[in-house]
Design a protein around this motif. Structure first.
Motif, PDB file in Angstrom:
ATOM      1  N   ALA A 404       0.832  -1.207   0.000  1.00 32.48           N
ATOM      2  CA  ALA A 404       0.000   0.000   0.000  1.00 32.48           C
ATOM      3  C   ALA A 404       0.863   1.252   0.000  1.00 32.48           C
ATOM      4  N   VAL A 405       1.861   1.292   0.887  1.00 31.98           N
ATOM      5  CA  VAL A 405       2.721   2.463   0.966  1.00 31.98           C
ATOM      6  C   VAL A 405       3.587   2.576  -0.286  1.00 31.98           C
ATOM      7  N   SER A 406       4.058   1.437  -0.780  1.00 34.67           N
ATOM      8  CA  SER A 406       4.865   1.453  -2.005  1.00 34.67           C
ATOM      9  C   SER A 406       4.048   1.992  -3.171  1.00 34.67           C
ATOM     10  N   GLN A 407       2.796   1.558  -3.245  1.00 33.10           N
ATOM     11  CA  GLN A 407       1.937   2.011  -4.327  1.00 33.10           C
ATOM     12  C   GLN A 407       1.669   3.506  -4.212  1.00 33.10           C
ATOM     13  N   ALA A 408       1.504   3.976  -2.971  1.00 31.85           N
ATOM     14  CA  ALA A 408       1.244   5.402  -2.763  1.00 31.85           C
ATOM     15  C   ALA A 408       2.426   6.246  -3.180  1.00 31.85           C
ATOM     16  N   LEU A 409       3.641   5.695  -3.007  1.00 27.59           N
ATOM     17  CA  LEU A 409       4.849   6.450  -3.307  1.00 27.59           C
ATOM     18  C   LEU A 409       5.506   6.001  -4.612  1.00 27.59           C
ATOM     19  N   ALA A 410       4.757   5.302  -5.438  1.00 23.22           N
ATOM     20  CA  ALA A 410       5.336   4.788  -6.681  1.00 23.22           C
ATOM     21  C   ALA A 410       5.940   5.922  -7.502  1.00 23.22           C
ATOM     22  N   GLY A 411       7.176   5.745  -7.890  1.00 17.36           N
ATOM     23  CA  GLY A 411       7.854   6.745  -8.692  1.00 17.36           C
ATOM     24  C   GLY A 411       8.331   7.943  -7.921  1.00 17.36           C
ATOM     25  N   GLY A 412       8.219   7.908  -6.596  1.00 21.47           N
ATOM     26  CA  GLY A 412       8.592   9.063  -5.795  1.00 21.47           C
ATOM     27  C   GLY A 412      10.008   9.027  -5.288  1.00 21.47           C
ATOM     28  N   GLY A 413      10.790   8.037  -5.698  1.00 21.10           N
ATOM     29  CA  GLY A 413      12.170   7.962  -5.258  1.00 21.10           C
ATOM     30  C   GLY A 413      12.344   7.312  -3.897  1.00 21.10           C
ATOM     31  N   TYR A 414      11.378   6.461  -3.511  1.00 22.21           N
ATOM     32  CA  TYR A 414      11.443   5.784  -2.219  1.00 22.21           C
ATOM     33  C   TYR A 414      11.096   4.311  -2.421  1.00 22.21           C
ATOM     34  N   ALA A 415      11.724   3.477  -1.617  1.00 29.29           N
ATOM     35  CA  ALA A 415      11.403   2.051  -1.619  1.00 29.29           C
ATOM     36  C   ALA A 415      10.917   1.689  -0.224  1.00 29.29           C
ATOM     37  N   VAL A 416       9.847   0.893  -0.181  1.00 21.76           N
ATOM     38  CA  VAL A 416       9.252   0.512   1.095  1.00 21.76           C
ATOM     39  C   VAL A 416       9.261  -1.006   1.200  1.00 21.76           C
ATOM     40  N   SER A 417       9.702  -1.491   2.354  1.00 22.60           N
ATOM     41  CA  SER A 417       9.756  -2.942   2.557  1.00 22.60           C
ATOM     42  C   SER A 417       9.503  -3.249   4.019  1.00 22.60           C
ATOM     43  N   ALA A 418       9.244  -4.529   4.272  1.00 22.06           N
ATOM     44  CA  ALA A 418       9.080  -4.955   5.659  1.00 22.06           C
ATOM     45  C   ALA A 418      10.443  -4.968   6.338  1.00 22.06           C
ATOM     46  N   VAL A 419      10.435  -4.816   7.656  1.00 18.37           N
ATOM     47  CA  VAL A 419      11.670  -4.861   8.430  1.00 18.37           C
ATOM     48  C   VAL A 419      11.911  -6.300   8.844  1.00 18.37           C
ATOM     49  N   ALA A 420      13.012  -6.837   8.373  1.00 20.81           N
ATOM     50  CA  ALA A 420      13.317  -8.230   8.702  1.00 20.81           C
ATOM     51  C   ALA A 420      13.444  -8.402  10.201  1.00 20.81           C
ATOM     52  N   GLY A 421      12.653  -9.362  10.733  1.00 21.49           N
ATOM     53  CA  GLY A 421      12.711  -9.623  12.163  1.00 21.49           C
ATOM     54  C   GLY A 421      11.993  -8.604  13.013  1.00 21.49           C
ATOM     55  N   GLY A 422      11.336  -7.628  12.374  1.00 16.64           N
ATOM     56  CA  GLY A 422      10.629  -6.596  13.120  1.00 16.64           C
ATOM     57  C   GLY A 422       9.185  -6.980  13.373  1.00 16.64           C
ATOM     58  N   ALA A 423       8.421  -6.035  13.938  1.00 15.56           N
ATOM     59  CA  ALA A 423       7.008  -6.265  14.205  1.00 15.56           C
ATOM     60  C   ALA A 423       6.257  -6.464  12.897  1.00 15.56           C
ATOM     61  N   ALA A 424       5.048  -7.027  13.024  1.00 15.18           N
ATOM     62  CA  ALA A 424       4.275  -7.344  11.825  1.00 15.18           C
ATOM     63  C   ALA A 424       4.001  -6.120  10.969  1.00 15.18           C
ATOM     64  N   GLY A 425       3.839  -4.971  11.607  1.00 11.44           N
ATOM     65  CA  GLY A 425       3.532  -3.761  10.858  1.00 11.44           C
ATOM     66  C   GLY A 425       4.719  -2.844  10.671  1.00 11.44           C
ATOM     67  N   ALA A 426       5.926  -3.324  10.978  1.00 16.09           N
ATOM     68  CA  ALA A 426       7.111  -2.470  10.839  1.00 16.09           C
ATOM     69  C   ALA A 426       7.537  -2.381   9.387  1.00 16.09           C
TER      70      ALA A 426
END
Length: 627
Positions: A404-426
Motif C-alpha cells: 500500500a505504501v509502495s503504491q502510494a509512493l510509486a515513482g517518488g524515489g522511495y522504496a518501502v519494505s518490511a523490516v526483517a525480524g521486526g514487528a508485523a507492521g514495521a
C-alpha cells in the motif's frame, strides 16, 4: 444723496437680517447630528457696485478634514468590531488560573490522573478522573459551541450591515438627484448636502469608501479598492445570502454553490454582479472586520479547539511511532512500526529534495479515498497528501501494508519494505533517489474500537467522538473527523461505566492496584511531545508545532489572550485617531456658541449702524420737503 444712502442702508439691513437669521439657525442646531455651520458672504450690487446684496448660503466644509474623518470612522468601526469579538472569544476560555477555565479544567484532569497513579486502588480517585475528564470535555465543547455562536452572530450582522449599506446607497442616489436639480442659491440645498454627508459618514462605518464630488454637487462613491457603488443617481444594490446558524464545517468558498457562509454581492445598475468578498473590495469598516472574524479568526480558534480535543483523545488511545535508523546500518532509510494503523492515522515523512524541505503525508483509508484531500485538514497545510487504502479493506486494495505504501509512493524515489525480524507492521522506507529522508512519524491508534478498554496496553479510549461513542482516529472516511470534533468530544460510556479499566491492564497480569496505565496517561498529556497542525497557528509560523498537550493548552490561552490585548490596544489607538479627526472637522465645520454669539453682536452693531443711516436719510428728506 439721501436717496442713495436710503437705498444702501435698506440693502444693508436686509443682508444683516439674513446673516442674523443664519447665525440664529447655527445656534439652534448646535447639537444636531450632521449639521454643518452655515455662512453667508454678502456681494456687491447696484450701480458702480455701491450697494450690497445677500450672497449664497454655503457650508463651512474642510474637504481634507472630512475625508480623514470618514477614513478614521471606517478604521474605528473595524477595530471596535475586532476588539469586541476578540474579547468575547477570550472569555470563552475563562480567566487563566480559575478552576472553571480551560487551563483549570485541564489541570484538574491531569492532577486526578496523578492522584490515581499514586493510589490506584482508590474508587474515589477513579471516579474523580472520570468526573474531571467529563468536565474538561464539557469545557472544550462549550468553548467550541461559543465560537460557532460568534460566527453565526457575525453572519447575522453581515446580513443587517449589507441591507443598511444598500439602503444608504439608495438614499444617496435620491439625494444626488435632488441636489443636482437644486440651484446653489436655494437655501434648502445645504440641508440636502448635510443629509448626503450624514449618509456617507454612516456608510463609511460599514466599509471603506471614497466619495468624489462632481461639478453639479452630487457625489460618486467607490470602495477603497475602486469598485463603484454609486454614480450620481445610479446606485449599486448590495445583497447577502446568509446561511443562518453556522457549523464548524461551514467555510467560505468563492463558488456560492459550495460556500457554507454568505457572501456580499454588488449588483450594478447594468446587471453586473461582483462578489465583494472574493474580490477583496471591502478592506475596512465593521463589514470587513466581520468577514475576517467569521472566515479567518474564529475558524482558527475552532481549529485550535479541534486540535486540542484530538490531542486529548489520541494521547489516551494512540501510540506515537517514530522512524529510527535501521539497526543493520542501512543508509538513507528509516524504520517505523505501524502495527495497528487505522484509517486517519496519517504517516508524515519529512524529506529534503534539492535543498527544499517538505512533508509528505500518507493518509490511510478503509474504503475508496475521496477525489481530493485538502492538506489544510492535516497537520501541515503545505504538505503533499497521498491517500492509500489499508490492506484487506475491499476490492482493489493492496494485499499488504508494504504494498500500500509502495503504491502510494510509486515513482517518488522511495522504496518501502518490511523490516526483517521486526514487528508485523514495521516498515522500512528507503530514499533511493536524490531526495533525503529526514524523519518519519505517525500516531497509531492502539484500540480496535471504543469498547476495547482491555487491550493489554496502556492506551485506553477515554475520549470519544459524539453521542454514539465513536473511536477518534482522525479519519477522513466521511469528511474530516477532526473538523468540529471539539463540539462532539465526550467521555467513553464503556470507561465511565467501569472506572476500574483506568488501572487494570488485562493481559499483562497486572492487578487492579497497578499504576502503570494512569501514570502512562498522565505522561502522555504532560510530557510526550505531539504534532499539532499548522492551521492552529500556535507555532507562530505556517508550520506544524510540536509540544505536549499541556503546553498546547497554555499556547492556545496565551495566543488568544495576546491577540485580545493587541486588538484592544489597537482599538484604543484608533479611537484617539477618530477623536482627533472629529475635533479637526468640528473646528471648521462645527458650530461654536462663543463664535456665533460674537458674530451676532457684530451683526447687531451693523444693523444699528444701518438703521442710523436710514434715520439720517429720513431726516434729510424731511428737511428737504419742508424747504
Amino acid at each position: 444723496m439721501a436717496i442713495d444712502a436710503f437705498t444702501t442702508a435698506t440693502a444693508g439691513l436686509r443682508v444683516t437680517q439674513s446673516q442674523i437669521g443664519l447665525v440664529s439657525q447655527n445656534i439652534a442646531n448646535v447639537g444636531t447630528a450632521g449639521y454643518v455651520r452655515r455662512t453667508l458672504s454678502p456681494i456687491t450690487a447696484g450701480p458702480g457696485n455701491a450697494g450690497v446684496a445677500s450672497g449664497t448660503i454655503a457650508r463651512a466644509i474642510d474637504a481634507a478634514a472630512l475625508k480623514q474623518l470618514r477614513s478614521e470612522t471606517s478604521g474605528a468601526a473595524y477595530t471596535s468590531t475586532m476588539a469586541g469579538i476578540r474579547t468575547q472569544l477570550d472569555a470563552l476560555y475563562g480567566r487563566p488560573g480559575d478552576a472553571s477555565a480551560l487551563d483549570g479544567m485541564f489541570n484538574s484532569f491531569t492532577l486526578s490522573l496523578q492522584s490515581l497513579a499514586a493510589n490506584p486502588t482508590s474508587t474515589a480517585a477513579r471516579t474523580t478522573v472520570i468526573s474531571a475528564a467529563s468536565g474538561l470535555a464539557t469545557t472544550v465543547a462549550g468553548a467550541a459551541n461559543g465560537v460557532q455562536a460568534l460566527r453565526s452572530g457575525l453572519e447575522a450582522q453581515l446580513d443587517a450591515d449589507t441591507r443598511e449599506a444598500s439602503g444608504l446607497l439608495a438614499q444617496l442616489a435620491k439625494l444626488n438627484a435632488r441636489i443636482g436639480a437644486t440651484p446653489t442659491s436655494d437655501p434648502s440645498r445645504p440641508d440636502l448636502e448635510d443629509q448626503r454627508d450624514q449618509a456617507l459618514n454612516g456608510l463609511s462605518g460599514l466599509m471603506d469608501i471614497n466619495a468624489v464630488t462632481l461639478p453639479d454637487g452630487s457625489v460618486s462613491v467607490l470602495t477603497g479598492s475602486g469598485v463603484t457603488l454609486l454614480d450620481r443617481d445610479n446606485a449599486t444594490v448590495l445583497s447577502f445570502a446568509g446561511r443562518g446558524t453556522l457549523t464548524a464545517e461551514a467555510a467560505y468558498d468563492s463558488d456560492p454553490s459550495r460556500s457554507g457562509v454568505g457572501t456580499i454581492v454588488a449588483t450594478t445598475p447594468g446587471g453586473g454582479r461582483i462578489d465583494l468578498i472574493a474580490s477583496g473590495a471591502i478592506r475596512s469598516g465593521s463589514m470587513a472586520a466581520a468577514v475576517e472574524l467569521r472566515d479567518t479568526v474564529l475558524p482558527q480558534a475552532q481549529r485550535q479547539l479541534d486540535d486540542l480535543a484530538a490531542g486529548l483523545a489520541r494521547s489516551m488511545s494512540d501510540r506515537l511511532a517514530t522512524g529510527t535508523a535501521p539497526a543493520d546500518g542501512t543508509k538513507g532509510a528509516l524504520d517505523i512500526d505501524l502495527t495497528g494503523l487505522s484509517p486517519g492515522n496519517a504517516i508524515t515523512l519529512t524529506v529534503q529534495d534539492g535543498g527544499t524541505q517538505r512533508n509528505l503525508i500518507l493518509m490511510p483509508f478503509s474504503g475508496p479515498p475521496p477525489a481530493s484531500l485538502p492538506a489544510g485538514g492535516t497537520d501541515d497545510s503545505e504538505a503533499t497528501v497521498i491517500p492509500f487504502r489499508l490492506p484487506g479493506s475491499g476490492e482493489g486494495a493492496p494485499a499488504t501494508m508494504e504494498d500500500a505504501v509502495s503504491q502510494a509512493l510509486a515513482g517518488g524515489g522511495y522504496a518501502v519494505s518490511a523490516v526483517a525480524g521486526g514487528a508485523a507492521g514495521a516498515v522500512r522506507i528507503l530514499a533511493t533517489g536524490s531526495a533525503s529522508l529526514l524523519a518519519a512519524s505517525a500516531s497509531v491508534t492502539q484500540t480496535s474500537s471504543a469498547t476495547d478498554t482491555k487491550s493489554g496496553k496502556t492506551q485506553i479510549p477515554l475520549f470519544v467522538d459524539g453521542k454514539a461513542g465513536t473511536l477518534f482516529t482522525g479519519s477522513f472516511e466521511n469528511g474530516s473527523q477532526l473538523t468540529g470534533f471539539a463540539q462532539r468530544i465526550g467521555i467513553n460510556p464503556a470507561v465511565a461505566g467501569n472506572a476500574a479499566t483506568l488501572v487494570g491492564i488485562t493481559g499483562t497480569g497486572a492487578s487492579a492496584g497497578d499504576s502503570t496505565r494512569p501514570q502512562a496517561l498522565y505522561n502522555a498529556l504532560t510530557a510526550t511531545p505531539r504534532t499539532f497542525s499548522s492551521a492552529s497557528g500556535i507555532g507562530g509560523v505556517d508550520a506544524p508545532t510540536t509540544s505536549s498537550v499541556a503546553e498546547f493548552v497554555q499556547g492556545v490561552i496565551a495566543m488568544q489572550g495576546s491577540a485580545t490585548a493587541a486588538a484592544q490596544d489597537l482599538d484604543e489607538g484608533q479611537s484617539i485617531a477618530l477623536s482627533t479627526a472629529q475635533g479637526r472637522f468640528a473646528s471648521t465645520s462645527g458650530v461654536s456658541i462663543d463664535e456665533e454669539m460674537s458674530n451676532l453682536i457684530a451683526l447687531q452693531q451693523a444693523f444699528t449702524a444701518n438703521a442710523r443711516v436710514l434715520t439720517a436719510a429720513r431726516d434729510m428728506l424731511d428737511t428737504l420737503l419742508r424747504i
